[in-house]
Design an enzyme around this catalytic site. Structure first.
Site, PDB file in Angstrom:
ATOM      1  CE  LYS A  48       7.545  13.071   1.321  1.00 32.30           C
ATOM      2  NZ  LYS A  48       6.120  13.313   1.019  1.00 32.30           N
ATOM      3  CG  HIS A  95       0.997  -5.751   8.934  1.00 30.49           C
ATOM      4  ND1 HIS A  95      -0.189  -6.161   8.373  1.00 30.49           N
ATOM      5  CD2 HIS A  95       0.706  -5.336  10.187  1.00 30.49           C
ATOM      6  CE1 HIS A  95      -1.170  -5.987   9.255  1.00 30.49           C
ATOM      7  NE2 HIS A  95      -0.650  -5.510  10.360  1.00 30.49           N
ATOM      8  NE  ARG A 103      -2.389   3.251   8.159  1.00 35.76           N
ATOM      9  CZ  ARG A 103      -2.358   4.399   8.840  1.00 35.76           C
ATOM     10  NH1 ARG A 103      -2.062   5.516   8.221  1.00 35.76           N
ATOM     11  NH2 ARG A 103      -2.624   4.428  10.106  1.00 35.76           N
ATOM     12  NE  ARG A 106       3.221  24.151 -10.191  1.00 34.12           N
ATOM     13  CZ  ARG A 106       3.562  22.892  -9.916  1.00 34.12           C
ATOM     14  NH1 ARG A 106       4.815  22.556  -9.829  1.00 34.12           N
ATOM     15  NH2 ARG A 106       2.633  21.988  -9.743  1.00 34.12           N
ATOM     16  N   PRO A 132       6.640   8.184   6.995  1.00 34.63           N
ATOM     17  CG  PRO A 132       7.412   6.323   5.848  1.00 34.63           C
ATOM     18  CD  PRO A 132       6.248   6.854   6.593  1.00 34.63           C
TER      19      PRO A 132
END
Length: 283
Positions: free
Chosen positions: A61, A95, A115, A157, A2
């Site tokens: 997210k 799960h 996971r 950066r 995701p």
DNA sequence: CGCAGGCCCTGGTAGC
DNA sequence: TGCTACCAGGGCCTGC
């Protein structure tokens, strides 16, 4: 896995089913699922029990339920997390890590995570923005997203540009799949140092990242297997919209060159060696 | 502060 | 067939 489009699909799918309902019972079935809730599993259950959900929000997210009283239930799906609406008679699968049950006759909610990289926590006073994600940058779909400021931040950066794209404190929501797709669309090699890219190239890259994620939202996200499904257990169909990710050895849809895979910061990067010249080839 | 690398975790699969 | 090694990877943490 995701990323923003998948989390957005899930947030939108949850909204009509959880807003306005009161959580009656909370069951944590795996302690790892609440490891970031500072005060422990039983406190997590106590904090969430009896709470009314007033809204569902997302940043990058992360998503969170806005709770009555000004708190928030924060959710990160990790790599394999799912939020599934399940009829009350459905017994939890292998799960299921957290079960949210309701007293009304509507579906219960299962937080499923094979996971176990995902987690939930209750954040006191986190209604508008939970404290644990205050360091997460706004994503390109946020109304306060500032393109110029983000371009400037990227260009400060010195790391390879893909690293910077994946840094959720610079811009949030982009993961490995959409990073590779955005880089391919913008014709930029993943290892180009961010601070050596002209302003216009970084702007292009952010534009492409936003565009590909918007297309993926319209397709309900990307499913390679049954690890990503929406709140009703259905797959997204953006996989057919991918141009490079997972397509090693196949022709580049733009130029026909063979797509390659490279190891990059312990994960895979897919790219077209002709459209996306490496830093040494670039000059 | 920026940066790079290690770690957490499980199920599927490749290779022997 | 049964074992081992490896792979997927997001974000936090540490050490420089």
């Amino acid at each position: 896995m995701p990323e923003l489009p998948e989390v957005e699909t899930i947030a939108a799918g949850l909204r009509p089913w959880v807003v306005g309902r009161q959580i009656a019972t909370v069951r944590v079935l795996h302690p790892r699922a609440v490891r970031r809730h500072g005060s422990g599993q039983s406190d997590f259950e106590a904090q969430l029990t009896g709470r009314l959900v007033e809204g569902v929000r997302r940043r990058g997210k992360y998503l969170w339920f806005q709770l009555d009283g000004g708190d928030a239930a924060l959710i990160h799906l990790g790599m394999s997390g799912q939020m599934l609406l399940r009829a009350a008679y459905v017994r939890p699968g292998p799960h299921v890590r957290i079960q949210l049950d309701y007293a009304d006759s509507g579906p219960h909610l299962h937080f499923v995570d094979q996971r176990t990289f995902g987690h939930m926590l209750v954040s006191r006073g986190g209604y508008e923005l939970p404290a644990p994600i205050q360091h997460i940058a706004v994503d390109p779909f946020d109304e306060s997203f500032d393109v110029d400021a983000t371009v400037a931040r990227v260009r400060r950066r010195s790391s390879e540009v893909k690293r910077v794209l994946l840094d959720q404190t610079v811009v949030s929501g982009i993961g490995n799949i959409y990073a590779d797709e955005a880089l391919w669309r913008a014709r930029i090699h993943f290892a180009r140092p961010a601070n050596r890219l002209p302003r216009a190239r970084v702007r292009d890259l952010l534009y492409e990242a936003t565009t590909v994620m918007a297309e993926a939202v319209r397709a309900g996200g990307t499913s390679f297997d049954d690890l990503y499904v929406d709140v009703n257990g259905r797959s997204g169909y953006f996989e057919r919209g991918l141009n490079v990710y997972g397509r090693e050895g196949r022709p580049c849809p733009r130029c026909g060159a063979t797509i390659r895979r490279a190891r990059f910061t312990n994960r895979s990067s897919f790219f077209c060696p002709r459209c996306q010249r490496s830093p040494r080839q670039a000059h």
